[in-house]
Design a protein around this motif. Structure first.
Motif, mmCIF file in Angstrom:
data_model
loop_
_atom_site.group_PDB
_atom_site.id
_atom_site.type_symbol
_atom_site.label_atom_id
_atom_site.label_comp_id
_atom_site.label_asym_id
_atom_site.label_seq_id
_atom_site.Cartn_x
_atom_site.Cartn_y
_atom_site.Cartn_z
ATOM 1 N N THR A 92 0.830 -1.204 0.000
ATOM 2 C CA THR A 92 0.000 0.000 0.000
ATOM 3 C C THR A 92 0.864 1.253 0.000
ATOM 4 O OG1 THR A 92 -1.865 -1.079 1.099
ATOM 5 C CG2 THR A 92 -1.714 1.311 1.307
ATOM 6 N N ALA A 93 1.877 1.272 0.867
ATOM 7 C CA ALA A 93 2.756 2.444 0.952
ATOM 8 C C ALA A 93 3.475 2.687 -0.371
ATOM 9 C CB ALA A 93 3.764 2.256 2.085
ATOM 10 N N SER A 249 0.950 10.486 1.522
ATOM 11 C CA SER A 249 2.022 9.705 2.133
ATOM 12 C C SER A 249 1.493 8.891 3.312
ATOM 13 C CB SER A 249 3.139 10.636 2.602
ATOM 14 O OG SER A 249 4.056 9.949 3.412
ATOM 15 N N VAL A 250 1.846 7.621 3.342
ATOM 16 C CA VAL A 250 1.460 6.760 4.453
ATOM 17 C C VAL A 250 2.045 7.291 5.764
ATOM 18 C CG1 VAL A 250 1.805 4.466 5.450
ATOM 19 C CG2 VAL A 250 1.113 4.696 3.057
ATOM 20 N N ARG A 251 3.260 7.812 5.683
ATOM 21 C CA ARG A 251 3.893 8.369 6.880
ATOM 22 C C ARG A 251 3.042 9.492 7.468
ATOM 23 N NH1 ARG A 251 9.729 10.722 5.978
ATOM 24 N NH2 ARG A 251 10.046 8.515 5.411
ATOM 25 N N THR A 386 -6.150 7.015 1.536
ATOM 26 C CA THR A 386 -5.050 6.201 2.042
ATOM 27 C C THR A 386 -5.390 5.584 3.388
ATOM 28 O OG1 THR A 386 -3.479 7.656 0.904
ATOM 29 C CG2 THR A 386 -2.583 6.205 2.600
ATOM 30 N N LEU A 390 -5.171 1.583 4.547
ATOM 31 C CA LEU A 390 -4.339 1.129 5.664
ATOM 32 C C LEU A 390 -5.181 0.432 6.736
ATOM 33 C CD1 LEU A 390 -1.885 4.134 6.103
ATOM 34 C CD2 LEU A 390 -1.364 1.864 5.198
#
Length: 444
Positions: A92-93, A249-251, A386, A390
């Motif tokens: 995913t990321a 962004s996943v972050r 996103t 997640l």
């Protein structure tokens, strides 16, 4: 509760909200096309995973772990089975970064090609007797490839369906994508049932089991073109842009709204905990500890999957009348109660096995039908696309990824009561998450 009412266009239904122009053009996407694309896409993904799951019981213990006892070989296969769910968030990321740089079509093409080629590659696996540890290393790599591909296959179609639907029909449109699960299982189990009954044990273990893995690549190609027809359309892209369903962004998601990711995962945990305990685990348990023929078990599971499909459809109707959160909470309670009779059913011979399978599939359909994006509205609009992906990844990892391994390992050592505890823990987590979500909404 998933209630993104503010994102739906005021005074318009689903059809008018998807087509942004006054007249239909070649690039307009109708609700029916989105629904078909969702079902085809999800069915192809679930087919790949169910083919692998069934092979973990019928093929890999003898092909790759013949030097071990059957139980140990099956547990090793289930350990490899779990790797895809560990790799899925990584996929995913990576896919979100690819989409931001090169677009949704490129991301989806790469993801489905990786998923399909990883599955098809398993058809060429040598046995441990022929290749030793190289065979095991190959399946580990290919299984991780499946997980990365699955993580990258998120296209936002389920969110678009649910968020574009009229408020009074969100439950109905939310269940559409979930129909891919029973369809994928019916195809996978049907192929294995036919091959297992038509070939001798030696023929099946030598070459028969490989055909479903070849079929997976063809199905993924069909799914790719069906979904690309949607995702590259101008009206589809504009609609996603309007609803702010864009990758970030996943972050950043984890930093700013990680709590919502965890809450979303736990809100659906009861459904995901039951998912592989209704499909993969009972096949392994019955194969080792019952006299019931594997072909008969697969046939009962196919009937169960048909019932699950009907239950998923019914969940959409029911959720629109009592609310999605109320339905999920009720189903968590029923799954918790069902956990107490699970040891008795699986220990009661063929009749008990069949009753467990059919009942678990019905419960799975009713709960899983509304498990997608349960608390998506908790996310800020820019994080919703996103964040939903997640949350699903985490739910699969915690609820379903290790379920066959844990359930079979603990049941073999301590008895079937371990399955009860696993299901019960999932139900409790769902009820707690839904309660926390309600408190959050009340404060707001």
């Amino acid at each position: 509760m998933y209630t993104p009412a503010s994102t739906a266009p005021s005074g318009h239904g689903f059809e008018s909200s998807v087509s942004l122009s006054g007249a239909h053009t070649d690039e307009d996407v109708t609700p029916g096309e989105i629904a078909v694309g969702v079902i085809i896409g999800r069915a192809s993904e679930y087919f790949d995973f169910f083919v692998f799951g069934i092979a973990c019981v019928l093929v890999f213990p003898g092909l790759l772990f013949s030097q071990m006892a059957r139980l140990d070989g099956t547990l090793m296969a289930f350990a490899i089975f779990s790797l895809a769910f560990v790799a899925r968030p990584v996929g995913t990321a990576l896919s979100m970064a690819i989409q931001r740089r090169w677009g949704r079509g490129t991301k989806l093409t790469i993801a489905l090609f990786l998923l399909g080629s990883s599955t098809a590659g398993m058809a060429f696996l040598p046995s441990y007797a022929d290749a030793g540890l190289t065979a095991i290393a190959a399946i580990v790599i290919l299984r991780i490839g499946q997980g990365l591909g699955m993580g990258g296959s998120w296209d936002g179609l389920p969110s678009l369906l649910a968020m574009s639907a009229p408020k009074e029909r969100r439950g109905w449109f939310s269940m559409v994508g979930q129909l891919g699960a029973p369809v994928g299982f019916i195809l996978a189990a049907g192929l294995f049932a036919y091959l297992h009954s038509s070939l001798t044990p030696a023929e099946f273990l030598s070459y028969g089991w490989r055909y479903p893995f070849f079929v997976a690549f063809a199905i993924n190609v069909v799914a790719l073109f069906a979904r690309l027809r949607l995702v590259v359309g101008q009206s589809y892209a504009e609609r996603l842009q309007e609803l702010e369903l864009q990758p970030v962004s996943v972050r950043n998601v984890l930093r700013d709204e990680g709590g919502n990711v965890v809450l979303g995962a736990f809100a659906a945990l009861a459904s995901f905990a039951l998912f592989h305990l209704a499909t993969v685990f009972p096949l392994s348990w019955i194969a080792m500890y019952s006299e019931q023929a594997i072909g008969d078990v697969l046939q009962i599971q196919i009937i169960g999957a048909i019932l699950a499909a009907g239950a998923i459809v019914f969940s959409g109707w029911l959720a629109d009348r009592i609310g999605r959160r109320n339905l999920l909470g009720t189903m968590a309670l029923l799954i918790g109660l069902f956990s107490f009779v699970t040891p008795w059913l699986l220990g009661a011979g063929e009749v008990g096995n069949n009753l467990f399978l059919l009942t678990s599939f019905v419960l799975l359909g009713l709960s899983y039908g509304q498990a997608s994006g349960t608390v998506t509205s908790n996310f800020s609009p820019k994080y919703r696309y996103t964040g939903a992906a997640l949350s699903a990844d985490l739910a699969w990892l915690l609820g379903a990824g290790f379920a066959p391994l844990v359930a079979l390992g603990l049941s073999a050592k301590f008895g079937l009561g371990a399955v009860s505890l696993y299901l019960l823990s999932g139900a409790i987590c769902t009820l707690l998450a839904l309660r926390i979500n309600r408190l959050i909404e009340q404060k707001e």
